[in-house]
Design a protein around this motif. Structure first.
Motif, PDB file in Angstrom:
ATOM      1  N   ALA A   1       0.836  -1.209   0.000  1.00  0.00           N
ATOM      2  CA  ALA A   1       0.000   0.000   0.000  1.00  0.00           C
ATOM      3  C   ALA A   1       0.870   1.260   0.000  1.00  0.00           C
ATOM      4  CB  ALA A   1      -0.937  -0.006   1.202  1.00  0.00           C
ATOM      5  N   LEU A   2       1.960   1.225   0.770  1.00  0.00           N
ATOM      6  CA  LEU A   2       2.872   2.374   0.787  1.00  0.00           C
ATOM      7  C   LEU A   2       3.510   2.589  -0.579  1.00  0.00           C
ATOM      8  CD1 LEU A   2       4.667   1.860   4.220  1.00  0.00           C
ATOM      9  CD2 LEU A   2       3.111   3.723   3.604  1.00  0.00           C
ATOM     10  N   LEU A   3       3.958   1.507  -1.198  1.00  0.00           N
ATOM     11  CA  LEU A   3       4.568   1.616  -2.523  1.00  0.00           C
ATOM     12  C   LEU A   3       3.574   2.156  -3.549  1.00  0.00           C
ATOM     13  CD1 LEU A   3       6.711  -1.633  -2.592  1.00  0.00           C
ATOM     14  CD2 LEU A   3       7.540   0.736  -2.547  1.00  0.00           C
ATOM     15  N   LYS A   4       2.324   1.733  -3.450  1.00  0.00           N
ATOM     16  CA  LYS A   4       1.291   2.223  -4.361  1.00  0.00           C
ATOM     17  C   LYS A   4       1.097   3.730  -4.192  1.00  0.00           C
ATOM     18  CE  LYS A   4      -3.504   1.370  -5.686  1.00  0.00           C
ATOM     19  NZ  LYS A   4      -4.701   0.563  -5.427  1.00  0.00           N
ATOM     20  N   ARG A   5       1.035   4.174  -2.953  1.00  0.00           N
ATOM     21  CA  ARG A   5       0.882   5.607  -2.689  1.00  0.00           C
ATOM     22  C   ARG A   5       2.094   6.398  -3.175  1.00  0.00           C
ATOM     23  NH1 ARG A   5      -3.169   7.474   0.339  1.00  0.00           N
ATOM     24  NH2 ARG A   5      -4.437   6.008   1.506  1.00  0.00           N
ATOM     25  N   LEU A   6       3.287   5.836  -2.964  1.00  0.00           N
ATOM     26  CA  LEU A   6       4.499   6.521  -3.408  1.00  0.00           C
ATOM     27  C   LEU A   6       4.573   6.612  -4.929  1.00  0.00           C
ATOM     28  CD1 LEU A   6       7.038   5.089  -0.832  1.00  0.00           C
ATOM     29  CD2 LEU A   6       6.386   7.506  -1.108  1.00  0.00           C
ATOM     30  N   ARG A   7       4.151   5.568  -5.609  1.00  0.00           N
ATOM     31  CA  ARG A   7       4.130   5.617  -7.074  1.00  0.00           C
ATOM     32  C   ARG A   7       3.144   6.667  -7.569  1.00  0.00           C
ATOM     33  NH1 ARG A   7       3.862  -0.091  -6.537  1.00  0.00           N
ATOM     34  NH2 ARG A   7       5.961  -0.897  -6.461  1.00  0.00           N
ATOM     35  N   ARG A   8       2.020   6.768  -6.884  1.00  0.00           N
ATOM     36  CA  ARG A   8       1.031   7.780  -7.247  1.00  0.00           C
ATOM     37  C   ARG A   8       1.606   9.180  -7.036  1.00  0.00           C
ATOM     38  NH1 ARG A   8      -3.544   6.730  -3.885  1.00  0.00           N
ATOM     39  NH2 ARG A   8      -3.762   4.836  -5.091  1.00  0.00           N
ATOM     40  N   ALA A   9       2.284   9.385  -5.914  1.00  0.00           N
ATOM     41  CA  ALA A   9       2.905  10.686  -5.643  1.00  0.00           C
ATOM     42  C   ALA A   9       3.997  10.983  -6.663  1.00  0.00           C
ATOM     43  CB  ALA A   9       3.481  10.718  -4.226  1.00  0.00           C
ATOM     44  N   GLU A  10       4.749   9.955  -7.039  1.00  0.00           N
ATOM     45  CA  GLU A  10       5.781  10.123  -8.059  1.00  0.00           C
ATOM     46  C   GLU A  10       5.164  10.574  -9.385  1.00  0.00           C
ATOM     47  OE1 GLU A  10       9.583   7.521  -9.623  1.00  0.00           O
ATOM     48  OE2 GLU A  10       7.751   6.453  -9.067  1.00  0.00           O
ATOM     49  N   GLY A  11       4.037   9.989  -9.743  1.00  0.00           N
ATOM     50  CA  GLY A  11       3.322  10.394 -10.951  1.00  0.00           C
ATOM     51  C   GLY A  11       2.832  11.826 -10.857  1.00  0.00           C
ATOM     52  N   GLN A  12       2.367  12.217  -9.669  1.00  0.00           N
ATOM     53  CA  GLN A  12       1.912  13.596  -9.480  1.00  0.00           C
ATOM     54  C   GLN A  12       3.066  14.574  -9.666  1.00  0.00           C
ATOM     55  OE1 GLN A  12       0.133  12.865  -5.554  1.00  0.00           O
ATOM     56  NE2 GLN A  12      -1.729  13.836  -6.350  1.00  0.00           N
ATOM     57  N   VAL A  13       4.230  14.248  -9.119  1.00  0.00           N
ATOM     58  CA  VAL A  13       5.390  15.134  -9.242  1.00  0.00           C
ATOM     59  C   VAL A  13       5.823  15.233 -10.706  1.00  0.00           C
ATOM     60  CG1 VAL A  13       7.821  15.456  -8.609  1.00  0.00           C
ATOM     61  CG2 VAL A  13       6.141  14.804  -6.868  1.00  0.00           C
TER      62      VAL A  13
END
Length: 93
Positions: free
Chosen positions: A10-22
């Motif tokens: 779940a953390l990795l999924k959220r981090l990937r989403r944040a990476e996409g946002q950046v």
């Protein structure tokens, strides 16, 4: 074993989403998008990272700090100092 192990995917999924946002924010800047629109996306990315940070902090408190506290002594004191420092960093940012 780290306290976040059960929550890792779940953390990795959220981090990937944040990476996409950046990455999206960088494209917006490259494309000379409107400042307010960019700031809105920066706010969303910041919030996504805050969610990750709070999740990690909660896992750390309930796993690492709880274990150390059960042992007592200098290890417990060190884990509590670490947690306090982490909380202070999160509050300042």
């Amino acid at each position: 074993m780290h306290g976040y192990t059960d929550n890792k995917q779940a953390l990795l999924k959220r981090l990937r989403r944040a990476e996409g946002q950046v990455a999206g924010i960088a494209r917006m800047v490259e494309d000379d998008d409107y400042c307010i629109d960019i700031l809105t996306q920066v706010s969303a990315a910041t919030k996504a990272l805050e969610v990750v940070a709070l999740s990690l902090l909660g896992d750390h408190l309930s796993h690492c700090v709880a274990e150390a506290t059960a042992q007592g002594g200098p290890v417990a004191e060190e884990k509590i100092r670490e947690a306090n420092a982490a909380i202070a960093r999160l509050v300042r940012s």
